[in-house]
Structure formats: structure tokens, C-alpha cells
Design a protein around this motif. Sequence first.
Motif, mmCIF file in Angstrom:
data_model
loop_
_atom_site.group_PDB
_atom_site.id
_atom_site.type_symbol
_atom_site.label_atom_id
_atom_site.label_comp_id
_atom_site.label_asym_id
_atom_site.label_seq_id
_atom_site.Cartn_x
_atom_site.Cartn_y
_atom_site.Cartn_z
ATOM 1 N N THR A 23 -22.497 62.619 123.578
ATOM 2 C CA THR A 23 -23.682 63.171 124.217
ATOM 3 C C THR A 23 -23.350 64.541 124.801
ATOM 4 N N GLU A 24 -24.067 65.556 124.379
ATOM 5 C CA GLU A 24 -23.884 66.932 124.846
ATOM 6 C C GLU A 24 -22.542 67.539 124.450
ATOM 7 N N ALA A 25 -21.850 66.977 123.490
ATOM 8 C CA ALA A 25 -20.567 67.535 123.037
ATOM 9 C C ALA A 25 -20.561 67.595 121.512
ATOM 10 N N GLY A 26 -20.382 68.790 120.988
ATOM 11 C CA GLY A 26 -20.356 68.950 119.542
ATOM 12 C C GLY A 26 -21.679 68.672 118.880
ATOM 13 N N THR A 27 -22.778 68.869 119.605
ATOM 14 C CA THR A 27 -24.105 68.517 119.090
ATOM 15 C C THR A 27 -24.917 69.718 118.622
ATOM 16 N N SER A 28 -24.464 70.944 118.888
ATOM 17 C CA SER A 28 -25.300 72.093 118.540
ATOM 18 C C SER A 28 -25.503 72.213 117.034
ATOM 19 N N ASP A 29 -24.555 71.732 116.248
ATOM 20 C CA ASP A 29 -24.691 71.718 114.799
ATOM 21 C C ASP A 29 -25.970 70.989 114.400
ATOM 22 N N SER A 46 -20.410 71.125 110.180
ATOM 23 C CA SER A 46 -19.562 72.321 110.284
ATOM 24 C C SER A 46 -18.904 72.403 111.662
ATOM 25 N N GLN A 47 -19.651 72.118 112.725
ATOM 26 C CA GLN A 47 -19.084 72.211 114.069
ATOM 27 C C GLN A 47 -17.894 71.276 114.214
ATOM 28 N N SER A 48 -16.849 71.736 114.878
ATOM 29 C CA SER A 48 -15.609 71.006 115.134
ATOM 30 C C SER A 48 -14.691 70.931 113.919
ATOM 31 N N LEU A 49 -15.135 71.417 112.768
ATOM 32 C CA LEU A 49 -14.250 71.444 111.601
ATOM 33 C C LEU A 49 -13.409 72.713 111.641
ATOM 34 N N GLN A 50 -12.096 72.543 111.524
ATOM 35 C CA GLN A 50 -11.166 73.667 111.574
ATOM 36 C C GLN A 50 -10.438 73.793 110.234
ATOM 37 N N ASN A 108 -15.710 60.874 119.056
ATOM 38 C CA ASN A 108 -14.893 61.913 119.682
ATOM 39 C C ASN A 108 -13.563 62.138 118.973
ATOM 40 N N GLU A 109 -13.066 61.135 118.254
ATOM 41 C CA GLU A 109 -11.745 61.242 117.641
ATOM 42 C C GLU A 109 -11.825 62.054 116.345
ATOM 43 N N ASN A 110 -11.096 63.136 116.284
ATOM 44 C CA ASN A 110 -11.170 64.027 115.140
ATOM 45 C C ASN A 110 -10.779 63.327 113.843
ATOM 46 N N GLU A 111 -9.749 62.478 113.891
ATOM 47 C CA GLU A 111 -9.298 61.806 112.674
ATOM 48 C C GLU A 111 -10.377 60.870 112.122
ATOM 49 N N LEU A 113 -23.121 63.767 112.350
ATOM 50 C CA LEU A 113 -22.017 63.293 113.171
ATOM 51 C C LEU A 113 -21.730 64.314 114.258
ATOM 52 N N SER A 114 -21.739 63.871 115.521
ATOM 53 C CA SER A 114 -21.392 64.728 116.652
ATOM 54 C C SER A 114 -20.272 64.070 117.443
ATOM 55 N N ASN A 115 -19.763 64.793 118.450
ATOM 56 C CA ASN A 115 -18.636 64.266 119.227
ATOM 57 C C ASN A 115 -19.082 63.229 120.252
#
Length: 679
Positions: free
Chosen positions: A110-116, A362-366, A344-347, A106-108
Motif C-alpha cells: 500500500t502506497e509503495a511501488g504503486t505509481s506504475d 516497470s517500477q522497481s525493476l532494475q 514487497n520481496e523483490n525475488e 504487481l506493486s510492493n
Amino acid sequence: MKRIIIPSIALAALSTSVFAACPQVTVDNAMGVPAGAYPQQYELAEFQSAANCTLTFSGNPAAEALNGRIRGNPALPSLAQRIPQEPLVVAPYSAIGKYGGTLDVLSNATEAGTSDFLSVRHVNLVRYSDDLQTIVPNIAKSWSWNDDFTQLTFKLRKGHKWSDGAPFSSADVKYWYDNLALNSNVIAKPKDYVLVAGKPMTVDTPDAQTVIFNLPSPKPGLLAHFATSFAQGFQPKHFLGKWDPELNADADKMAQAAGFENGLAVLSAYFGNSDWTDTPSPLLNSPQKVAKLPADVVPTLESHITVADSTEGRHLVANPYFHMVDTAGKQLPYISEQDEIYINENEVRLLKLVNSEVDYKSQSLQLPSVPQLLDGREKGDYSIDLRPEITLSSFGFNVTSENPEKRKVFGDLRFRQAMSVAINRDEVNEVAFFGMGNPAQYIGFSPAPSFVDAKWSKYKTEYDVKAANALLDQIGMKDIDGDKYRELPNGEKLVLNIQYSTQGVAGQMVELVAQHWSSVGVKTTVKEVTPDEYRSAQSSNQLDVVVWRKSQPIAIVLGNNELWVPPFENYFGGRVGMLWAEWVDSNGSSGVEPPAYVKELISDVNAFQSESAGTAASDALGSKLVQNMVENLLFIGVVQAPAPIYHRNALKNFTDFKTHSYEYYRTYPYRATQWFLEE
């Protein structure tokens, strides 16, 4: 399953008496086989000698079907013709895996939150082992430095092939450097890591397996760059080079036949115009033209290759020519396919994790999300591991704001000092991070090297409302209209509009800091935006305040100066001083000239990179860099807190991570190519 003995020079060198089956060595059970020169892996001849055996090889039974989904690939040859003569032998963590399955991620966007997810299939010339201390071979078989760190030589693997079966050689490394990294028609400005104190290197290729980087001055950190960066030090010359008019006189003609303006347009469609490896492929950026191109995507050396790419997500299949095998001789990766969706929606992302619809994240998890994730852990049959962050949540003010009055105030050190001591970091830690974090100032390095005086991590971090108000009064920021909020010294209204992305920082932290700043009369509002919206506004110099996580280990700083030179990080991180960066890049012909201390940072980091870590000269320069950065508060640190790593329990050979971090490129040290799915 068909089993094939691979002939090689290494095998021929072994005694004919050595034909025992090889022990299936894992990290958990070495089976009496001594370790190799590097942890958890061996070169083929090294493993066979240590284990007193001859390794036989087998591949994924679905390899032919998977290859058939890679448009442009020829019919699949035998495994003996696909893996290198000198494959990298990998000891899995717990067990020899089984083939098949699809890794769901799961990523955010295209090109956002994808490095994971990128890190799961990533390769480079070398990597860090999971101790985050030892650099080990990967694409390169070995490397060596000369005495003064001005020449770095890599040896590549004989018989290594791209995902389309074409030979991989030293020419592909030289092509990447000369024709892409330094080509202004492709990447407008060379990145720091391909330069040494601003000057280019040269690349020699005396034979197909030897690459020599010649540096104009020492840069010991170049090797660590290749071990940690997403930017791969090679690209397929046989495939991309034919679209460059400088290399192929027919490039434009070929491109126009496919409906593109010229060869460089095709090159852009395949490679993009940056070093970022996650730019949209022709499947997404040229869907009406891609069928006329020879392949949907660029051939790769990674473990998986894209076969579908849309605004909704991507799908990948295993690279049938991948260069790694396990200690049983099974070609990696074990997992046949990968599926990535964008949300894109965190929830909504959190809900999918709780519902166990994702295998790893792991990426975007706080940290603030952990209670919700823990609540669903037993039912969802997944694990949550808290690991320390390398980076520190930090704010920065737009010191080159387009608004001249804001620029004066943000550029006034007293204002930045006031904003730092106005933050109640203990409250932020307790409320947003459950008391598990460490309130700290931003110092650039993390973890702090021995040359860093401990006082800098606490500089201007004391909560002192009285001092903050006094500093703001000195600047001339008064409440003129009686609304309890200060105006700019010229009487203009000031409202700090903080835009943030949950990919970068925890929203709860941002809300608390906004309250603290408002309480000293600097009216502050908060708005959550997508990563793309945040980065676009930041890069166009539109943000009053930037907020992201920052810091790097010393090994990375030695190879890449981005945290110390305007705008003080790449497109994906927190950046300030955009007009200073323009002045530096244009050699003073445009932009805004930076102050003397910024020029010192630039000079000192270049000198720092030329020294060997741990020497007196290196330590003195490092200490000066930290003092200069911290005293000027270009970035204001808040709290360094741990963060969660999620994985489904059905995902096997998943080990404990040392950190939750992008800086070592997420999963790359932990060898995701040997993960397998239990189902």
C-alpha cells in the motif's frame, strides 16, 4: 452491441451529407485521415471533419454489471448520457481493441511501488504525448496563456461526468485548489506547484467549462506540472465538499452519524492528508465504518475505479463515464477490470514476472534483474525492453544528523568530496550494470539542458583513493584503535549504515559503493529494507546516508522546485537536510538554519521558474543552480543506467516507451486506456 448516435452541437454543425462510417484510424494506419492539432488524438468535431464522417458510439457490454459493483453509483443511464458531448477521440496504436479481461499488475505494498499502476488509469488536465515533447489535451479540451505567463486558462468538456454520474465542472478545479490544496486542515503545507515563488494563485470560474489560474508572477512551468504530476488539478466538490464544515454546516453531524469524529475525519478517510492519489480508501482505513458512508471511494475521472482495497491489494472496474472514445466510437477503456497485488520481496516479484502472472511492470525493476527475466521470456511469452532512465542513482549524507559529531563531518564539503572520489564508478558500471550505464555526477537536470557545462557531469567522479584518504586525513578522521577504520574527529566510532530499497536503487550498486567507502577507512554496512521502512527512517532524520534515483527534466523543474529546496525531494524520493527544511517551513522558528549556498538555491530556483526557458536570464539562472548543487555535492551521483520494461505479449496496443521513468508519470504518455488483452 447497441450503437447510439450522440447528439451534440459539434454534430449539428456538420453538413447533413456527412453520414459515412468513420475510418478506424490507428497510429499504424491513418487510413488517409490527416493528423489533428495534437498527435494521436482529435476533438470530436475535428475528427469528423478530417475523416468526413459522423462518429457513432458504443460501450462495453459489461458496463451495467461493472457499474453495479461501484457502491453508491445510481443505475446506469444510456451511453449518450454518460460520455461528454465533446469526447476526446483517441487513435489506438495498432488496432481497435476488444472489451473485457482483467489487467494483472504487481506493486510492493500500500502506497509503495504503486505509481506504475496508478499511471495506467491516470488522468490530469493535460499530458505529454509519447514524444515527451508535446503537451496535449486530456481532461481539459484546450488551454491558453496570456503574454507574460501570469494567467493560464483551461476550457473543459461539455457534458463530462464523474464516475458516479455527477457533472464535472470548473467548480471542481476551484474546489481542489481553494479547499484542499491550500487548506491546512487537509494538507499541512501547500506544495510548491500550487504556489508561485511561495505565493498562492487565485482561481476564477466564469462558467462551468472555464477555469482561469491567476498567478502573482510568471510561472510558465505550471502547464508542464499538470502534464506530468500524479496530483490531479480537480476533485469532486459535490462529494467531498459536503464533509467540510466550512462548506456544509451539517458536515460534522453527518460524519458522526457514520461513526466518525467530524466531517474532516471523513474527508481524510476519502482524500487523505496529502496530494498523493494512492492513500488508502475507507475500505482499508475505516472498514468498520465504510458501510455507513455514501460510497466506498471518491468518485473519479480516471479510467477505472476501486471496488476492493485491502492490505493484500486492490481491484478496480472500468469507469462507465470515462471521457475517451476510439476512432470507431468505442468508449474507452477496453479492459474491464484491473487487479493489483502487493509483494514487497523483490525475488518473489521477479518469480511472478518470469511465470507470466503479470501483464505489465516497470517500477522497481532494475538492470541487474534482466538476465533472469530474459531467461524466462520465451516460455512466459512476454517482452523485455531496455529503456534509458532519466534519473541517476545517487547518495546523500545526512547534513542535519541528530548526532552533532556526524553532522559536523557530513556537513564538511571535504568529506563529501572524499566519498565521491572514493567510488570506483567504472567498476560499478561493469559489475552491477553490465557496462551499459554512464558514470556521472548528479546535476539535478536530466537530460542536461544546453546551459549546463559538460564538466559538471564529471565533477569529482574520478576514482582517486589517494585523494579521498588525504581529504579524510585533513578532516581529522583517523584510525585510532588500529581496526583499519577511521573514527570521527572526536574519537567516536563511525559506521555508515546504508539502508536501501530495491524500488529505489540496485542492491549490487549499493554493495559495491559500501566496499569502496570501507576501503578508504569509512566502515560501511548495508541493509535492504522495504520502501515504507526506508521512507519512514529518512523522514524522521534517522538515516546516515540516503540512496535513491534522482533528476528531473527542465520542464518539470519549471513547475516544481522540490529538487532544489530542502529536503530536496518529496516523501517518495531521496532527501537530506530535514532540519533545514524545518527551518525554511517555520520561517526560522525551529530546525537548523541552512548555509548560504542553500538559501541561494531556494532564491535562484524561484527566479528560474519565472523565466521563459531558453532565454538568457533563464539559462544564467539554470547554470548557477547546477554549479551550486554540484560543487556542494549534496548528492553524489554514481551511474545512470537503462532499466527493463516488462509486458506480456497478450497485452496489445503496447508501444515502445522512450524512457523508463517516473518523471513523465510512467505509462501516462503512452495511453494505457487503449491497451487491450488478446485472450
